[in-house]
Design a protein around this motif. Structure first.
Motif, PDB file in Angstrom:
ATOM      1  N   LYS A 235      14.457  -1.241  14.954  1.00 47.94           N
ATOM      2  CA  LYS A 235      13.958  -2.364  14.172  1.00 47.94           C
ATOM      3  C   LYS A 235      12.462  -2.247  13.923  1.00 47.94           C
ATOM      4  O   LYS A 235      11.698  -1.861  14.793  1.00 47.94           O
ATOM      5  N   LEU A 236      12.079  -2.606  12.719  1.00 48.85           N
ATOM      6  CA  LEU A 236      10.682  -2.613  12.327  1.00 48.85           C
ATOM      7  C   LEU A 236      10.209  -4.042  12.106  1.00 48.85           C
ATOM      8  O   LEU A 236      10.915  -4.860  11.519  1.00 48.85           O
ATOM      9  N   THR A 237       9.002  -4.305  12.566  1.00 49.81           N
ATOM     10  CA  THR A 237       8.335  -5.566  12.260  1.00 49.81           C
ATOM     11  C   THR A 237       7.218  -5.253  11.279  1.00 49.81           C
ATOM     12  O   THR A 237       6.379  -4.400  11.553  1.00 49.81           O
ATOM     13  N   PHE A 238       7.219  -5.956  10.168  1.00 49.35           N
ATOM     14  CA  PHE A 238       6.259  -5.675   9.114  1.00 49.35           C
ATOM     15  C   PHE A 238       5.128  -6.681   9.101  1.00 49.35           C
ATOM     16  O   PHE A 238       5.305  -7.862   9.420  1.00 49.35           O
ATOM     17  N   GLY A 239       3.948  -6.213   8.719  1.00 51.86           N
ATOM     18  CA  GLY A 239       2.876  -7.126   8.392  1.00 51.86           C
ATOM     19  C   GLY A 239       3.151  -7.754   7.042  1.00 51.86           C
ATOM     20  O   GLY A 239       4.120  -7.412   6.361  1.00 51.86           O
ATOM     21  N   LYS A 240       2.278  -8.663   6.639  1.00 55.68           N
ATOM     22  CA  LYS A 240       2.509  -9.400   5.394  1.00 55.68           C
ATOM     23  C   LYS A 240       2.149  -8.619   4.147  1.00 55.68           C
ATOM     24  O   LYS A 240       2.427  -9.056   3.036  1.00 55.68           O
ATOM     25  N   GLY A 241       1.522  -7.477   4.349  1.00 52.81           N
ATOM     26  CA  GLY A 241       1.204  -6.638   3.212  1.00 52.81           C
ATOM     27  C   GLY A 241      -0.207  -6.853   2.679  1.00 52.81           C
ATOM     28  O   GLY A 241      -0.774  -7.935   2.800  1.00 52.81           O
ATOM     29  N   THR A 242      -0.749  -5.801   2.102  1.00 55.90           N
ATOM     30  CA  THR A 242      -2.056  -5.854   1.443  1.00 55.90           C
ATOM     31  C   THR A 242      -1.912  -5.239   0.062  1.00 55.90           C
ATOM     32  O   THR A 242      -1.458  -4.102  -0.070  1.00 55.90           O
TER      33      THR A 242
ATOM     34  N   PRO B  73     -10.496   8.534   1.570  1.00 57.16           N
ATOM     35  CA  PRO B  73     -11.913   8.691   1.217  1.00 57.16           C
ATOM     36  C   PRO B  73     -12.234   8.301  -0.224  1.00 57.16           C
ATOM     37  O   PRO B  73     -13.293   7.741  -0.496  1.00 57.16           O
ATOM     38  N   SER B  74     -11.324   8.565  -1.133  1.00 57.66           N
ATOM     39  CA  SER B  74     -11.621   8.348  -2.541  1.00 57.66           C
ATOM     40  C   SER B  74     -10.398   7.773  -3.250  1.00 57.66           C
ATOM     41  O   SER B  74      -9.372   8.443  -3.383  1.00 57.66           O
ATOM     42  N   ALA B  75     -10.521   6.545  -3.693  1.00 55.86           N
ATOM     43  CA  ALA B  75      -9.378   5.869  -4.317  1.00 55.86           C
ATOM     44  C   ALA B  75      -9.087   6.426  -5.703  1.00 55.86           C
ATOM     45  O   ALA B  75      -9.993   6.769  -6.468  1.00 55.86           O
ATOM     46  N   HIS B  76      -7.802   6.452  -6.007  1.00 53.73           N
ATOM     47  CA  HIS B  76      -7.348   6.868  -7.333  1.00 53.73           C
ATOM     48  C   HIS B  76      -6.587   5.709  -7.940  1.00 53.73           C
ATOM     49  O   HIS B  76      -6.006   4.891  -7.232  1.00 53.73           O
ATOM     50  N   MET B  77      -6.581   5.674  -9.259  1.00 51.26           N
ATOM     51  CA  MET B  77      -5.889   4.572  -9.944  1.00 51.26           C
ATOM     52  C   MET B  77      -4.430   4.475  -9.510  1.00 51.26           C
ATOM     53  O   MET B  77      -3.874   3.378  -9.399  1.00 51.26           O
ATOM     54  N   SER B  78      -3.830   5.608  -9.237  1.00 44.79           N
ATOM     55  CA  SER B  78      -2.413   5.622  -8.855  1.00 44.79           C
ATOM     56  C   SER B  78      -2.166   5.060  -7.456  1.00 44.79           C
ATOM     57  O   SER B  78      -1.007   4.879  -7.060  1.00 44.79           O
ATOM     58  N   ASP B  79      -3.243   4.787  -6.721  1.00 42.24           N
ATOM     59  CA  ASP B  79      -3.080   4.207  -5.379  1.00 42.24           C
ATOM     60  C   ASP B  79      -2.818   2.701  -5.428  1.00 42.24           C
ATOM     61  O   ASP B  79      -2.496   2.092  -4.409  1.00 42.24           O
ATOM     62  N   ALA B  80      -2.982   2.107  -6.587  1.00 43.06           N
ATOM     63  CA  ALA B  80      -2.762   0.672  -6.719  1.00 43.06           C
ATOM     64  C   ALA B  80      -1.315   0.334  -6.404  1.00 43.06           C
ATOM     65  O   ALA B  80      -0.394   0.815  -7.070  1.00 43.06           O
ATOM     66  N   ALA B  81      -1.119  -0.470  -5.359  1.00 43.10           N
ATOM     67  CA  ALA B  81       0.233  -0.790  -4.896  1.00 43.10           C
ATOM     68  C   ALA B  81       0.113  -1.774  -3.744  1.00 43.10           C
ATOM     69  O   ALA B  81      -0.988  -2.165  -3.344  1.00 43.10           O
ATOM     70  N   GLU B  82       1.257  -2.150  -3.187  1.00 47.36           N
ATOM     71  CA  GLU B  82       1.290  -2.992  -1.990  1.00 47.36           C
ATOM     72  C   GLU B  82       1.475  -2.077  -0.788  1.00 47.36           C
ATOM     73  O   GLU B  82       2.299  -1.154  -0.828  1.00 47.36           O
ATOM     74  N   TYR B  83       0.729  -2.332   0.268  1.00 50.64           N
ATOM     75  CA  TYR B  83       0.802  -1.508   1.461  1.00 50.64           C
ATOM     76  C   TYR B  83       1.222  -2.369   2.651  1.00 50.64           C
ATOM     77  O   TYR B  83       0.678  -3.453   2.866  1.00 50.64           O
ATOM     78  N   PHE B  84       2.175  -1.847   3.394  1.00 56.58           N
ATOM     79  CA  PHE B  84       2.689  -2.569   4.552  1.00 56.58           C
ATOM     80  C   PHE B  84       2.491  -1.743   5.822  1.00 56.58           C
ATOM     81  O   PHE B  84       2.835  -0.560   5.866  1.00 56.58           O
ATOM     82  N   CYS B  85       1.972  -2.402   6.828  1.00 55.45           N
ATOM     83  CA  CYS B  85       1.900  -1.828   8.153  1.00 55.45           C
ATOM     84  C   CYS B  85       3.130  -2.317   8.914  1.00 55.45           C
ATOM     85  O   CYS B  85       3.534  -3.480   8.772  1.00 55.45           O
ATOM     86  N   ALA B  86       3.739  -1.447   9.688  1.00 55.74           N
ATOM     87  CA  ALA B  86       4.947  -1.833  10.413  1.00 55.74           C
ATOM     88  C   ALA B  86       4.922  -1.250  11.814  1.00 55.74           C
ATOM     89  O   ALA B  86       4.259  -0.237  12.074  1.00 55.74           O
ATOM     90  N   MET B  87       5.667  -1.880  12.684  1.00 52.69           N
ATOM     91  CA  MET B  87       5.679  -1.482  14.087  1.00 52.69           C
ATOM     92  C   MET B  87       7.090  -1.468  14.630  1.00 52.69           C
ATOM     93  O   MET B  87       7.916  -2.316  14.289  1.00 52.69           O
ATOM     94  N   ASN B  88       7.325  -0.504  15.489  1.00 50.66           N
ATOM     95  CA  ASN B  88       8.550  -0.485  16.290  1.00 50.66           C
ATOM     96  C   ASN B  88       8.121  -0.396  17.736  1.00 50.66           C
ATOM     97  O   ASN B  88       7.305   0.447  18.093  1.00 50.66           O
ATOM     98  N   TRP B  89       8.652  -1.240  18.560  1.00 45.95           N
ATOM     99  CA  TRP B  89       8.225  -1.253  19.953  1.00 45.95           C
ATOM    100  C   TRP B  89       9.338  -0.893  20.932  1.00 45.95           C
ATOM    101  O   TRP B  89       9.123  -0.747  22.103  1.00 45.95           O
ATOM    102  N   GLY B  90      10.536  -0.754  20.413  1.00 49.04           N
ATOM    103  CA  GLY B  90      11.639  -0.562  21.337  1.00 49.04           C
ATOM    104  C   GLY B  90      11.862   0.868  21.745  1.00 49.04           C
ATOM    105  O   GLY B  90      12.318   1.140  22.841  1.00 49.04           O
TER     106      GLY B  90
END
Lengths: 115, 116
Positions: A102-109, A79-96
């Protein structure tokens, strides 16, 4: 094929504003979904995870994500961003499941927070 | 919580030399560890699965003779980059599985390899 797509390689918000990081997945079986955060030159820290229980998942640092099967999405919000939230975020999936870790990662944001 | 360490955190080496990176699970035993590679501003790419007491399983396109993996104990896996070249420069991250289920993967802090 199983895949994870993060829309937007870079998101910039003002301090105190809503954070929304998008993640869509493609999987032929119900997946486990994760959001990780990575600070510069560090490893990954788990923010939250969806493992087929509640569709709204709350994580650390005030983040949450909602699993929407109909939209094949797992967007991350705060809801409310903080300066300390600045970073790279990765979404990942496991389907097995089972013994497949094993994890499959997105390219990051990359999230930047402006004062 | 589960802690995974990597050593060294940074290493610079000359082209043609070999470099060993260690991954340790500090407070749990891990029969399975993973090695990832991350290029600048890119995602993590799984290189191989390291299983204690058996040969590592490499992902398609990863040269097993170049990236030697040894998982000799339940708390230690090593990645050796043999005859390193500048294109091997990257951020290498390991992870270890604690318990069962895909949501029990814990990541190390990473090792920055620079090959001159």
């Amino acid at each position: 094929a199983q895949s994870v797509t993060q829309l937007g390689s870079h998101v910039s918000v003002s301090e105190g504003a809503l954070v929304l990081l998008r993640c869509n997945y493609s999987s032929s079986v119900p997946p486990y979904l994760f959001w990780y955060v990575q600070y510069p030159n560090q490893g990954l820290q788990l923010l939250l995870k969806y493992t087929s229980a509640a569709t709204l998942v709350k994580g650390i640092n005030g983040f949450e994500a909602e699993f929407k099967k109909s939209e094949t999405s797992f967007h991350l919000t705060k809801p409310s961003a903080h300066m300390s939230d600045a970073a790279e975020y990765f979404c990942a999936m496991n389907w097995g499941g089972g013994s497949n870790y094993k994890l499959t990662f997105g390219k990051g944001t990359l999230l930047t927070v402006n004062p | 919580g589960a802690v995974v360490s990597q050593h060294p955190s940074r290493v610079i080496c000359k082209s043609g030399t070999s470099v060993k990176i260690e991954c340790r699970s500090l407070d749990f035993q891990a029969t399975t560890m993973f090695w990832y590679r991350q290029f600048p501003k890119q995602s993590l790419m799984l290189m191989a699965t390291s299983n204690e007491g058996s040969k590592a399983t490499y992902e398609q396109g990863v040269e097993k003779d170049k990236f030697l993996i040894n998982h000799a104990s339940l708390t230690l896996s090593t990645l050796t980059v043999t005859s390193a070249h500048p294109e091997d420069s990257s951020f290498y991250i390991c992870s270890a599985i604690r318990g069962t289920g895909p949501d029990t993967q814990y990541f190390g802090p990473g090792t920055r390899l620079t090959v001159l």
